[in-house]
Design a protein around this motif. Structure first.
Motif: not given
Length: 90
Positions: A2-3, A28, A30-31, A34-35
């Motif tokens: 995804n990155k 990074c 932000t992901t 969200r996780r």
């Protein structure tokens, strides 16, 4: 995986060289945020994850402040791409 897709969207000419850039680090964080928020919706009393989330939020906020002072155009583009709110000004 995804990155790599989002990295190419940020700067297609420097795919491998921009992993230390402020934009990539904000991506990074932000992901991770969200996780962690989806994890905390299921596990409300996971206090160590809450603490980690607050630390990552602070790091991302400091990076966004740095980016907004350094280059306002790149900051605006990044915020629109990642769908995050703009920083509060004092």
């Amino acid at each position: 995986m995804n990155k790599n897709l989002v990295i190419s969207g940020l700067s297609p000419e420097k795919n491998e060289e921009n992993k230390g850039s402020a934009e990539f680090q904000v991506l990074c964080f932000t992901t991770k945020i969200r996780r962690l928020t989806s994890h905390l919706k299921l596990h409300k009393k996971d206090y160590s994850s809450q603490r980690g989330l607050r630390k990552i939020l602070g790091k991302r906020q400091r990076l966004l402040v740095f980016l907004s002072k350094k280059n306002r155009v790149r900051y605006k583009e990044l915020i629109s791409q990642l769908n995050i709110r703009e920083l509060k000004t004092r």
